[in-house]
Design a protein around this motif. Structure first.
Motif, PDB file in Angstrom:
ATOM      1  N   GLU A 379       0.850  -1.181   0.000  1.00  0.00           N
ATOM      2  CA  GLU A 379       0.000   0.000   0.000  1.00  0.00           C
ATOM      3  C   GLU A 379       0.891   1.237   0.000  1.00  0.00           C
ATOM      4  N   THR A 380       0.696   2.126  -0.987  1.00  0.00           N
ATOM      5  CA  THR A 380       1.572   3.289  -1.133  1.00  0.00           C
ATOM      6  C   THR A 380       0.875   4.621  -0.868  1.00  0.00           C
ATOM      7  N   LYS A 381      -0.424   4.604  -0.603  1.00  0.00           N
ATOM      8  CA  LYS A 381      -1.143   5.863  -0.410  1.00  0.00           C
ATOM      9  C   LYS A 381      -0.611   6.613   0.819  1.00  0.00           C
ATOM     10  N   ASP A 382      -0.353   7.912   0.627  1.00  0.00           N
ATOM     11  CA  ASP A 382       0.120   8.815   1.684  1.00  0.00           C
ATOM     12  C   ASP A 382       1.462   8.394   2.265  1.00  0.00           C
ATOM     13  N   ARG A 383       2.210   7.572   1.559  1.00  0.00           N
ATOM     14  CA  ARG A 383       3.549   7.184   1.989  1.00  0.00           C
ATOM     15  C   ARG A 383       4.580   7.962   1.175  1.00  0.00           C
ATOM     16  N   THR A 384       5.630   8.423   1.843  1.00  0.00           N
ATOM     17  CA  THR A 384       6.703   9.073   1.105  1.00  0.00           C
ATOM     18  C   THR A 384       7.448   8.021   0.286  1.00  0.00           C
ATOM     19  N   LEU A 385       8.177   8.475  -0.730  1.00  0.00           N
ATOM     20  CA  LEU A 385       8.943   7.535  -1.549  1.00  0.00           C
ATOM     21  C   LEU A 385       9.998   6.819  -0.713  1.00  0.00           C
ATOM     22  N   GLN A 386      10.542   7.521   0.301  1.00  0.00           N
ATOM     23  CA  GLN A 386      11.527   6.880   1.177  1.00  0.00           C
ATOM     24  C   GLN A 386      10.878   5.790   2.026  1.00  0.00           C
ATOM     25  N   GLU A 387       9.647   6.018   2.484  1.00  0.00           N
ATOM     26  CA  GLU A 387       8.939   4.995   3.265  1.00  0.00           C
ATOM     27  C   GLU A 387       8.630   3.766   2.407  1.00  0.00           C
ATOM     28  N   ILE A 388       8.242   3.982   1.152  1.00  0.00           N
ATOM     29  CA  ILE A 388       7.993   2.855   0.250  1.00  0.00           C
ATOM     30  C   ILE A 388       9.284   2.080   0.020  1.00  0.00           C
ATOM     31  N   GLU A 389      10.398   2.802  -0.148  1.00  0.00           N
ATOM     32  CA  GLU A 389      11.700   2.151  -0.322  1.00  0.00           C
ATOM     33  C   GLU A 389      12.070   1.339   0.913  1.00  0.00           C
ATOM     34  N   ASN A 390      11.806   1.899   2.090  1.00  0.00           N
ATOM     35  CA  ASN A 390      12.071   1.157   3.330  1.00  0.00           C
ATOM     36  C   ASN A 390      11.252  -0.124   3.395  1.00  0.00           C
ATOM     37  N   TYR A 391       9.993  -0.049   2.978  1.00  0.00           N
ATOM     38  CA  TYR A 391       9.117  -1.230   3.044  1.00  0.00           C
ATOM     39  C   TYR A 391       9.629  -2.330   2.124  1.00  0.00           C
ATOM     40  N   LEU A 392      10.082  -1.962   0.939  1.00  0.00           N
ATOM     41  CA  LEU A 392      10.597  -2.964   0.001  1.00  0.00           C
ATOM     42  C   LEU A 392      11.873  -3.612   0.524  1.00  0.00           C
ATOM     43  N   ASN A 393      12.670  -2.846   1.280  1.00  0.00           N
ATOM     44  CA  ASN A 393      13.926  -3.376   1.812  1.00  0.00           C
ATOM     45  C   ASN A 393      13.753  -4.156   3.107  1.00  0.00           C
ATOM     46  N   TYR A 394      12.948  -3.628   4.013  1.00  0.00           N
ATOM     47  CA  TYR A 394      12.901  -4.164   5.376  1.00  0.00           C
ATOM     48  C   TYR A 394      11.533  -4.633   5.831  1.00  0.00           C
ATOM     49  N   GLY A 395      10.514  -4.482   4.969  1.00  0.00           N
ATOM     50  CA  GLY A 395       9.187  -4.937   5.345  1.00  0.00           C
ATOM     51  C   GLY A 395       8.457  -3.997   6.273  1.00  0.00           C
ATOM     52  N   LYS A 396       8.992  -2.796   6.491  1.00  0.00           N
ATOM     53  CA  LYS A 396       8.317  -1.799   7.324  1.00  0.00           C
ATOM     54  C   LYS A 396       8.619  -0.414   6.765  1.00  0.00           C
ATOM     55  N   TYR A 397       7.727   0.529   7.025  1.00  0.00           N
ATOM     56  CA  TYR A 397       7.835   1.845   6.405  1.00  0.00           C
ATOM     57  C   TYR A 397       8.850   2.751   7.097  1.00  0.00           C
ATOM     58  N   HIS A 398       9.066   2.545   8.397  1.00  0.00           N
ATOM     59  CA  HIS A 398       9.961   3.411   9.160  1.00  0.00           C
ATOM     60  C   HIS A 398      11.169   2.617   9.616  1.00  0.00           C
ATOM     61  N   VAL A 399      12.365   3.149   9.352  1.00  0.00           N
ATOM     62  CA  VAL A 399      13.617   2.481   9.681  1.00  0.00           C
ATOM     63  C   VAL A 399      14.483   3.439  10.480  1.00  0.00           C
ATOM     64  N   GLU A 400      15.152   2.914  11.515  1.00  0.00           N
ATOM     65  CA  GLU A 400      16.053   3.711  12.337  1.00  0.00           C
ATOM     66  C   GLU A 400      17.379   3.881  11.615  1.00  0.00           C
ATOM     67  N   TYR A 401      17.841   5.130  11.488  1.00  0.00           N
ATOM     68  CA  TYR A 401      19.075   5.418  10.773  1.00  0.00           C
ATOM     69  C   TYR A 401      20.255   5.713  11.696  1.00  0.00           C
ATOM     70  N   ASP A 402      20.045   5.652  13.020  1.00  0.00           N
ATOM     71  CA  ASP A 402      21.108   6.022  13.955  1.00  0.00           C
ATOM     72  C   ASP A 402      22.115   4.885  14.054  1.00  0.00           C
ATOM     73  N   LEU A 403      23.139   4.907  13.204  1.00  0.00           N
ATOM     74  CA  LEU A 403      24.110   3.821  13.160  1.00  0.00           C
ATOM     75  C   LEU A 403      24.974   3.788  14.409  1.00  0.00           C
ATOM     76  N   GLU A 404      25.312   4.962  14.958  1.00  0.00           N
ATOM     77  CA  GLU A 404      26.181   5.001  16.133  1.00  0.00           C
ATOM     78  C   GLU A 404      25.511   4.325  17.317  1.00  0.00           C
ATOM     79  N   ALA A 405      24.213   4.547  17.501  1.00  0.00           N
ATOM     80  CA  ALA A 405      23.499   3.903  18.596  1.00  0.00           C
ATOM     81  C   ALA A 405      23.469   2.396  18.413  1.00  0.00           C
ATOM     82  N   LYS A 406      23.311   1.941  17.168  1.00  0.00           N
ATOM     83  CA  LYS A 406      23.291   0.507  16.912  1.00  0.00           C
ATOM     84  C   LYS A 406      24.655  -0.109  17.194  1.00  0.00           C
ATOM     85  N   GLN A 407      25.752   0.599  16.878  1.00  0.00           N
ATOM     86  CA  GLN A 407      27.085   0.092  17.167  1.00  0.00           C
ATOM     87  C   GLN A 407      27.294  -0.030  18.667  1.00  0.00           C
ATOM     88  N   THR A 408      26.875   0.976  19.412  1.00  0.00           N
ATOM     89  CA  THR A 408      27.037   0.949  20.861  1.00  0.00           C
ATOM     90  C   THR A 408      26.291  -0.228  21.469  1.00  0.00           C
TER      91      THR A 408
END
Length: 537
Positions: A379-408
């Motif tokens: 479903e792409t209605k009212d989703r940003t293109l970045q959210e659609i890209e996230n869904y195709l990659n990870y199966g969810k519309y919102h992805v955490e980008y804080d790499l430093e926190a993930k490393q810690t």
């Protein structure tokens, strides 16, 4: 061609350039004095007709709330063009119609000169300040738009960081990395969706009816004199339905609109085909021509609401930014192939199995396409293109980008003895799983991938070459007996050689291949946490 140029020179420049051959093509047709001149003109206008380029531009320039409306209006304008050409062709000479056709291309060229460049393309080229300036010019500056452009910039910075790391790879490793993109989920899945959408677009009869409308209506109504007016009437119905679809897509979810109208149209189509068949064998009277015409109108109303508009709308939404150029090329190529096949087989079908048989076959393709889209289309209605890209990659519309926190967090778990590795590979949330699975050690992963791909290709070639010979000489039972023997030997070899990899890290698998055990005796070295330098977004 435009798919390649748009990645190098940007959306604005290419959209302006493709209007030029369109103008030249129609002028060639206007002055044509031979069939070859008309063919040259048609070839030039073909260069200007790129549905995916326009859809990508609309998708990148418009807001999520209005993107569906604008993409649908693009389709609506196409149907208006069909209706205008049918009308003008009835009253004016074809040279006059060709001259009038230069006006939309000229207007497109002039209007394009007033645009800013696409914010998404600028971000992909690391022009972040220009990208934000262009984005705010198009969409205004508020909390929502600030968050949206920040997500795009963060994602592109991470992709550029990965690309910079690839510069250290050898040529063979770069070639492998390039072809790996064509196996990535966020590329393969949109291609599958586009293929189903292209088949659906042609199966619902959009181009077939426009090309053979007079023949179809004449067979249904048994009245050649009135066929033009029936054709024009159905053009008006399709155009009106496209306008209504542009309104509905603003309020309805894409999937809901597509499948509710699509399966309803398919149901009406088979009722129509059944009626025409019974009419052909004199079960029903052929005098009530208004009945099939009404069913045709109802069918085209329903199909225009979803089956015609949604596939074209998806061209501007479904491909991630990294694959948008290649996706545009594949979409255009696939749509052109489907259009060519549809227009080539339609005359043969209409002559042999009549209208009811032709649309019955199209209905089968339509049902298969709708079923395929039901299981693959997000479903792409009212989703940003970045959210659609996230869904195709990870199966969810919102992805955490804080790499430093993930490393810690990973290093904390490692220090507590948990089964994680404190290395950059664990923190790169944008990379796909390795194409070649788990078995190759890091030092040999590039060459191992090359060998793996080569062996698969060689084995496939041998199998395809040997199988016809075996089927002729050893028959089916002998062929599968030989294949079964090879299969058994392969399973025995894997049983002896293959280590257990479930719940094992890639480092543990590498240890097993090197030392015959998953752990190392040097516990102190194993538990030592390497210094991690977080890469900023």
């Amino acid at each position: 061609m435009s798919a390649v140029l748009m990645e190098v020179y940007g959306r604005k420049f290419v959209h302006a350039v493709v209007a030029v051959p369109g103008i030249m093509g129609w002028i060639c047709i206007y002055y044509a004095d031979s069939a070859s001149m008309i063919m040259i003109g048609r070839a030039l206008t073909g260069l200007a007709s790129n549905a995916s380029l326009g859809a990508i531009i609309v998708g990148e320039y418009s807001s999520p709330e209005n993107r569906g409306l604008f993409l649908n209006l693009k389709t609506t304008l196409v149907t208006i063009g069909y209706m205008m050409v049918h009308t003008l062709g009835h009253f004016y000479h074809w040279r006059t119609v060709a001259l009038i056709a230069t006006l939309p291309h000229t207007a497109s060229l002039l209007i394009t000169c007033t645009w800013p460049e696409s914010p998404a393309w600028l971000a992909s080229k690391a022009e972040y300040d220009k990208s934000q300036k262009s984005f705010y010019w198009l969409r205004g500056k508020n909390v929502k738009t600030i968050n949206e452009i920040e997500d795009v910039v963060k994602a592109q910075k991470e992709k550029i960081r990965i690309s910079s790391e690839m510069k250290a790879l050898t040529l063979s490793e770069k070639v492998i990395e390039f072809f790996k993109k064509f196996g990535e989920k966020d590329f393969v899945k949109p291609v599958i969706i586009v293929v189903f959408g292209g088949i659906l677009l042609e199966a619902c009869g959009r181009h077939i009816f426009s090309a053979f409308a007079v023949q179809i209506v004449e067979e249904v109504t048994q009245n050649k004199a009135q066929s033009y007016y029936f054709t024009l009437g159905i053009d008006v119905v399709i155009t009106t339905s496209a306008v209504i679809s542009s309104i509905l897509v603003k309020f309805c979810k894409r999937r809901t609109l597509l499948f509710s109208t699509g399966f309803s149209a398919l149901f009406i189509l088979y009722i129509l085909c059944g009626y025409l068949y019974l009419e052909s064998i004199d079960v029903f009277s052929k005098e009530r021509t208004y009945i099939p015409i009404i069913m045709f109108i109802l069918y085209f109303v329903l199909s225009s609401l979803g089956c015609i508009s949604i596939p074209l709308l998806l061209l501007g939404e479904i491909f991630p930014l990294a694959h948008r150029g290649a996706g545009s090329f594949i979409s255009s190529f696939a749509f052109d192939i489907f259009l060519t096949v549809a227009l080539k087989i339609a005359p043969f079908l209409l002559a042999t199995v009549k209208v009811y048989g032709t649309f019955s076959i199209l209905g089968i393709a339509m049902g298969v396409s709708l079923t395929g889209l039901y299981f693959t289309l997000p479903e792409t209605k009212d989703r940003t293109l970045q959210e659609i890209e996230n869904y195709l990659n990870y199966g969810k519309y919102h992805v955490e980008y804080d790499l430093e926190a993930k490393q810690t967090e990973h290093c904390r778990l490692y220090s507590e003895g948990k089964n994680v590795e404190c290395s950059d590979q664990n923190f790169n949330i944008f990379q796909e799983d390795a194409l070649f699975g788990e078995i190759f050690p890091l030092a040999h992963r590039g060459s191992g991938g090359f060998v793996d791909g080569s062996l698969v290709l060689v084995i496939l070639t041998i199998t395809m070459q040997v199988t016809p010979y075996l089927l002729v000489n050893a028959k089916v039972y002998g062929t599968f007996a030989i294949l079964g023997t090879v299969m058994l030997l392969s399973l025995i070899a894997l049983w002896i050689l293959l280590p257990e990899t479930k719940d094992k890290t890639l480092k543990e698998i590498e240890n097993y291949l090197n030392y015959g055990k998953y752990g190392r005796d040097d516990d102190e070295a194993r538990l030592k946490i390497p210094k991690v330098t977080a890469t900023p977004c």
